[in-house]
Design a protein around this motif. Sequence first.
Motif, PDB file in Angstrom:
ATOM      1  N   THR A   1       0.575 -15.656  -2.693  1.00 28.84           N
ATOM      2  CA  THR A   1       1.441 -16.620  -2.423  1.00 28.84           C
ATOM      3  C   THR A   1       2.843 -16.484  -3.112  1.00 28.84           C
ATOM      4  O   THR A   1       2.243 -16.526  -4.709  1.00 28.84           O
ATOM      5  CB  THR A   1       0.767 -17.989  -2.644  1.00 28.84           C
TER       6      THR A   1
ATOM      7  N   ILE B   1       2.587 -23.502   0.337  1.00 25.56           N
ATOM      8  CA  ILE B   1       1.455 -22.524   0.252  1.00 25.56           C
ATOM      9  C   ILE B   1       0.734 -22.778   1.630  1.00 25.56           C
ATOM     10  O   ILE B   1       0.239 -21.627   1.983  1.00 25.56           O
ATOM     11  CB  ILE B   1       0.494 -23.410  -0.883  1.00 25.56           C
TER      12      ILE B   1
ATOM     13  N   GLY C   1      -1.673 -16.285  -6.488  1.00 24.39           N
ATOM     14  CA  GLY C   1      -0.411 -16.570  -6.679  1.00 24.39           C
ATOM     15  C   GLY C   1       0.634 -15.449  -7.252  1.00 24.39           C
ATOM     16  O   GLY C   1      -0.122 -14.591  -7.969  1.00 24.39           O
TER      17      GLY C   1
ATOM     18  N   LEU D   1      -2.704 -24.188  -5.384  1.00 22.91           N
ATOM     19  CA  LEU D   1      -3.359 -22.968  -4.820  1.00 22.91           C
ATOM     20  C   LEU D   1      -4.881 -23.344  -4.767  1.00 22.91           C
ATOM     21  O   LEU D   1      -5.543 -23.087  -3.888  1.00 22.91           O
ATOM     22  CB  LEU D   1      -3.184 -21.890  -5.585  1.00 22.91           C
TER      23      LEU D   1
END
Length: 248
Positions: free
Chosen positions: A60, A107, A127, A139
């Motif tokens: 991410t 996200i 991430g 997250l």
Amino acid sequence: MKKLLARADDLGYSEGVNYGIAKSVLEGIIGSVGVMTNMPTVEHGLSLLKGTKVCLGQHTNICIGKPLTDPSRIKSLINENGEFKSSKEYREAKEDFVVLDEVILEIEAQYKKFIELTGHKPRYFEGHAVASKNFFRGLEIVSGKYGLKYSPFSLEGSIKINNKQVKVSMDSMKPDYEPFEALKKGLADTDNYDYIMFICHPGYLDGYILKNSSLTIPRPLEVDMLCDLHTRAWLKQSSVELITYDDL
């Protein structure tokens, strides 16, 4: 026998990075690859890995390129050009400027894009580059909502995944980095861990990386080490088994 998860981050960052990651999967020891779903070359990167059994996760990203969410809805993450604020801006900030509700939107957008691109959920979820408490919290929330295997952030130390203790090694940002020596260091003193995770950023250099990433020379050096037959022979001699996130 020691169990090593060799992970490559940044698929989609640039075509040069994509080629280096693909070589590290096809000819090397990489079994898990993090995908940056918002980046323009992500489809190119995935096409290079088509037909492989590589374990794909969501890497991410909120610090390079354009978001997948309407910029007006995530103002805390965006600069005046409608692109993500840089990793340097996050590092130099005196406080966490990431708004939790906003980062969750992005996200989730990247998660849905991952499914659109691959046809399945990410097999792990983590991430890229930003040490923000609200980013990490986002997250965790999204991974919990969709039942994903969350891999917490750690530059070096340990994390827990499915109640298993995982030693994390990532030295690529350090001066005088030598990938094979870093791999050996990561596999030393591991008696108290169930698994060892070696995080790297293999890739070749192109104009985009030279303009936008501070991580340059280590990328091709890692490709060479990951694909070197000597590396695989040393792992076998050292009784190291290669695994992926599916094994955690």
